[in-house]
Scaffold this motif. Structure first.
Motif, PDB file in Angstrom:
ATOM      1  N   PHE A  51      -0.723 -10.787 -13.197  1.00  6.06           N
ATOM      2  CA  PHE A  51      -1.202 -12.723 -13.954  1.00  6.06           C
ATOM      3  C   PHE A  51      -0.383 -12.722 -15.309  1.00  6.06           C
ATOM      4  O   PHE A  51      -0.190 -14.049 -15.458  1.00  6.06           O
ATOM      5  CB  PHE A  51      -2.517 -13.168 -13.543  1.00  6.06           C
ATOM      6  N   ASP A  52      -0.660 -11.894 -16.482  1.00  3.32           N
ATOM      7  CA  ASP A  52      -0.593 -11.699 -17.838  1.00  3.32           C
ATOM      8  C   ASP A  52       1.165 -11.776 -17.947  1.00  3.32           C
ATOM      9  O   ASP A  52       1.439 -12.618 -18.510  1.00  3.32           O
ATOM     10  CB  ASP A  52      -1.183 -10.729 -18.851  1.00  3.32           C
ATOM     11  N   GLN A  53       1.628 -11.035 -17.848  1.00  2.00           N
ATOM     12  CA  GLN A  53       2.891 -11.032 -17.949  1.00  2.00           C
ATOM     13  C   GLN A  53       3.851 -12.252 -16.560  1.00  2.00           C
ATOM     14  O   GLN A  53       5.529 -12.037 -17.894  1.00  2.00           O
ATOM     15  CB  GLN A  53       3.530  -9.479 -17.796  1.00  2.00           C
ATOM     16  N   LYS A  54       3.548 -12.409 -16.026  1.00  2.00           N
ATOM     17  CA  LYS A  54       4.640 -13.577 -15.266  1.00  2.00           C
ATOM     18  C   LYS A  54       5.745 -12.701 -15.262  1.00  2.00           C
ATOM     19  O   LYS A  54       6.364 -13.672 -15.121  1.00  2.00           O
ATOM     20  CB  LYS A  54       4.625 -14.599 -16.059  1.00  2.00           C
ATOM     21  N   GLY A  55       5.936 -11.687 -15.147  1.00  2.00           N
ATOM     22  CA  GLY A  55       7.246 -10.479 -14.878  1.00  2.00           C
ATOM     23  C   GLY A  55       7.614  -9.957 -13.191  1.00  2.00           C
ATOM     24  O   GLY A  55       7.967  -9.972 -13.499  1.00  2.00           O
ATOM     25  N   TYR A  56       6.596 -10.673 -12.777  1.00  2.00           N
ATOM     26  CA  TYR A  56       7.095 -10.496 -11.272  1.00  2.00           C
ATOM     27  C   TYR A  56       7.444 -11.137 -10.680  1.00  2.00           C
ATOM     28  O   TYR A  56       7.233 -12.145 -10.832  1.00  2.00           O
ATOM     29  CB  TYR A  56       6.078 -10.040 -10.358  1.00  2.00           C
ATOM     30  N   ASP A  57       8.343 -10.907  -9.051  1.00  2.00           N
ATOM     31  CA  ASP A  57       9.138 -11.907  -8.728  1.00  2.00           C
ATOM     32  C   ASP A  57       8.185 -12.245  -7.423  1.00  2.00           C
ATOM     33  O   ASP A  57       8.798 -13.879  -7.349  1.00  2.00           O
ATOM     34  CB  ASP A  57      10.539 -11.172  -7.936  1.00  2.00           C
ATOM     35  N   ASN A  58       7.213 -11.318  -6.843  1.00  5.08           N
ATOM     36  CA  ASN A  58       6.473 -12.075  -5.482  1.00  5.08           C
ATOM     37  C   ASN A  58       5.122 -12.320  -6.351  1.00  5.08           C
ATOM     38  O   ASN A  58       4.766 -11.479  -7.558  1.00  5.08           O
ATOM     39  CB  ASN A  58       6.984 -11.034  -4.709  1.00  5.08           C
ATOM     40  N   ASP A  59       4.109 -12.662  -5.540  1.00  6.73           N
ATOM     41  CA  ASP A  59       2.588 -12.190  -6.213  1.00  6.73           C
ATOM     42  C   ASP A  59       2.107 -10.589  -5.585  1.00  6.73           C
ATOM     43  O   ASP A  59       3.083  -9.818  -4.633  1.00  6.73           O
ATOM     44  CB  ASP A  59       2.044 -12.886  -4.393  1.00  6.73           C
ATOM     45  N   LEU A  60       1.005 -10.462  -5.947  1.00  5.46           N
ATOM     46  CA  LEU A  60       0.932  -9.121  -5.956  1.00  5.46           C
ATOM     47  C   LEU A  60       0.087  -8.911  -4.656  1.00  5.46           C
ATOM     48  O   LEU A  60      -0.474  -9.334  -4.307  1.00  5.46           O
ATOM     49  CB  LEU A  60      -0.498  -8.863  -6.843  1.00  5.46           C
ATOM     50  N   ALA A  61       0.737  -7.085  -4.237  1.00  4.66           N
ATOM     51  CA  ALA A  61       0.297  -6.980  -2.540  1.00  4.66           C
ATOM     52  C   ALA A  61      -0.063  -5.865  -2.451  1.00  4.66           C
ATOM     53  O   ALA A  61       0.963  -4.775  -3.328  1.00  4.66           O
ATOM     54  CB  ALA A  61       1.726  -7.099  -1.746  1.00  4.66           C
ATOM     55  N   PHE A  62      -1.154  -5.582  -2.790  1.00  3.82           N
ATOM     56  CA  PHE A  62      -1.549  -3.998  -3.142  1.00  3.82           C
ATOM     57  C   PHE A  62      -2.925  -3.538  -2.531  1.00  3.82           C
ATOM     58  O   PHE A  62      -3.754  -4.511  -2.686  1.00  3.82           O
ATOM     59  CB  PHE A  62      -2.007  -4.279  -4.905  1.00  3.82           C
ATOM     60  N   SER A  63      -3.122  -2.668  -1.957  1.00  6.07           N
ATOM     61  CA  SER A  63      -4.040  -2.342  -1.092  1.00  6.07           C
ATOM     62  C   SER A  63      -4.073  -0.909  -1.228  1.00  6.07           C
ATOM     63  O   SER A  63      -3.202   0.570  -2.153  1.00  6.07           O
ATOM     64  CB  SER A  63      -3.332  -1.988   0.420  1.00  6.07           C
ATOM     65  N   GLU A  64      -5.165   0.409  -0.578  1.00  4.25           N
ATOM     66  CA  GLU A  64      -5.055   1.394  -0.876  1.00  4.25           C
ATOM     67  C   GLU A  64      -4.328   2.174  -0.494  1.00  4.25           C
ATOM     68  O   GLU A  64      -3.623   3.442  -0.886  1.00  4.25           O
ATOM     69  CB  GLU A  64      -5.959   1.797   0.256  1.00  4.25           C
ATOM     70  N   THR A 120      -0.633   0.725  -0.153  1.00  3.90           N
ATOM     71  CA  THR A 120       0.308   0.858  -1.272  1.00  3.90           C
ATOM     72  C   THR A 120       0.252   1.675  -2.679  1.00  3.90           C
ATOM     73  O   THR A 120       0.790   2.377  -3.077  1.00  3.90           O
ATOM     74  CB  THR A 120       0.490  -0.372  -1.743  1.00  3.90           C
ATOM     75  N   PHE A 121      -1.668   2.451  -2.940  1.00  5.66           N
ATOM     76  CA  PHE A 121      -1.691   3.180  -3.866  1.00  5.66           C
ATOM     77  C   PHE A 121      -1.195   4.605  -3.451  1.00  5.66           C
ATOM     78  O   PHE A 121      -0.410   4.866  -4.453  1.00  5.66           O
ATOM     79  CB  PHE A 121      -3.152   2.667  -4.520  1.00  5.66           C
ATOM     80  N   LYS A 122      -1.562   4.686  -2.519  1.00  4.63           N
ATOM     81  CA  LYS A 122      -0.866   5.623  -1.705  1.00  4.63           C
ATOM     82  C   LYS A 122       0.402   6.378  -2.080  1.00  4.63           C
ATOM     83  O   LYS A 122       0.953   7.294  -2.494  1.00  4.63           O
ATOM     84  CB  LYS A 122      -1.610   6.159  -0.459  1.00  4.63           C
ATOM     85  N   ARG A 123       1.665   5.233  -1.759  1.00  2.00           N
ATOM     86  CA  ARG A 123       2.186   5.303  -1.299  1.00  2.00           C
ATOM     87  C   ARG A 123       3.107   5.111  -3.140  1.00  2.00           C
ATOM     88  O   ARG A 123       3.818   6.068  -3.044  1.00  2.00           O
ATOM     89  CB  ARG A 123       3.482   3.898  -0.533  1.00  2.00           C
ATOM     90  N   ASP A 124       2.263   4.862  -4.287  1.00  2.00           N
ATOM     91  CA  ASP A 124       3.135   4.591  -5.258  1.00  2.00           C
ATOM     92  C   ASP A 124       2.760   5.924  -5.794  1.00  2.00           C
ATOM     93  O   ASP A 124       3.418   6.108  -6.677  1.00  2.00           O
ATOM     94  CB  ASP A 124       2.143   2.723  -6.141  1.00  2.00           C
TER      95      ASP A 124
END
Length: 308
Positions: A39-52, A54-58
């Motif tokens: 939200f601070d950087q406003k550099g993303y194309d989409n809303d934050l989609a993050f889950s456990e 997603t974290f494992k995949r990252d």
């Protein structure tokens, strides 16, 4: 291939875990950190989609793409970076990602970011050369040295790419050479790149080890590294400390009078050019041979300018 949003997440996760390398960070801390960046950087194309999940995949992608391994410490319920070395190796890629993101945010405003206009070209050959290296394909191209008026055809076995001072160089073996020897070729001097269907048998070479004691793109395998002691004026400390001259840099003295460091490398022409950028702020403590050579460069510069 990871998308830009995902690459930004990987960068932020890596930065957070690196900053908390001694205590680690919990999943909730990681999520909160990503939300703040999102939200601070406003550099993303989409809303934050993050889950456990997603974290494992990252974390798997951090290991697969950058070699950055993370582990879960059950006693503290936190995640930590296993090895700092690959984090440093990935920093250049993350820095470029930040530039891309910043450019995207400021593209409509012409007077916010001013990019260097004299950057060397040649990166258009990058994909083709990487393909040839990965698949052990022989390549050929026209190559013109800066001090020559004509180009020459080179037929090479490509091994790796190396960056130095914002330029990229190909490390390759000349097929027409008598003995195997990796030479460097600036990508900005290459034209008419052709990737052959012919494959070559690649030798097992530790490219990183070739340059462990080098400065720049010259690997002096027959020379031994020297311990070089440099003394800087105190007001130069911040610059040399934040951007080390060489990875072997060690601090010997850090007080109100001087900032003294030790390097362990083979002094090359590129190294002396680096020393000359510090000129009036630098003293070469030892060895004497390096000091004499450095003074010779300074004398040549003085002689050339006296003639004007």
């Amino acid at each position: 291939m990871a998308k830009r949003d995902q690459m930004l997440r990987l960068m932020h996760i890596s930065n957070l875990l690196q900053n908390k390398k001694n205590i680690g960070a919990s999943y909730d801390e990681v999520r909160q950190y990503l939300e703040e960046k999102h939200f601070d950087q406003k550099g993303y194309d989409n809303d934050l989609a993050f889950s456990e999940k997603t974290f494992k995949r990252d974390r798997d992608l951090l290991l697969e793409i950058f070699g950055i391994e993370t582990q879960f410490k059950r006693s503290t319920m936190t995640y930590q970076v296993v090895d700092d070395e690959n984090v440093e190796n990935a920093k250049g890629i993350f820095d470029n990602l930040l530039l891309i993101n910043a450019y995207k945010q400021t593209a409509a405003y012409s007077k916010i970011m001013f990019f260097e206009k004299r950057q060397a070209s040649g990166l258009d050959h990058l994909d083709g050369i990487i393909y040839a290296i990965k698949n052990s394909k022989t390549i050929s191209f026209q190559y013109r040295k800066y001090w020559e008026d004509v180009s020459h055809k080179k037929v090479l076995q490509p091994y790796a790419l190396k960056e130095f001072r914002n330029r990229w160089y190909l490390l390759a073996n000349d097929v027409d050479g008598k003995d195997f020897f990796l030479k460097t070729y600036g990508l900005d001097r290459i034209t008419d790149l052709d990737i052959s269907s012919k494959k070559f048998s690649k030798k097992e070479i530790d490219i990183e080890a070739l340059f462990i004691h080098s400065f720049g793109i010259v690997a002096n395998l027959d020379d031994k590294p020297e311990k070089i002691t440099l003394s800087f004026k105190q007001n130069q400390k911040g610059f040399v400390k934040s951007l080390p001259i060489h990875h072997s840099q060690k601090i010997l003295i850090d007080n109100n009078e001087e900032y003294r460091i030790e390097l362990n490398l083979i002094p090359t022409y590129d190294f002396y050019q680096e020393l000359l950028t510090h000129a009036e702020r630098l003293k070469i403590v030892e060895p004497k041979t390096v000091r004499i050579k450095y003074l010779e460069f300074l004398q040549m510069a003085m002689n050339m300018n006296k003639k004007l």
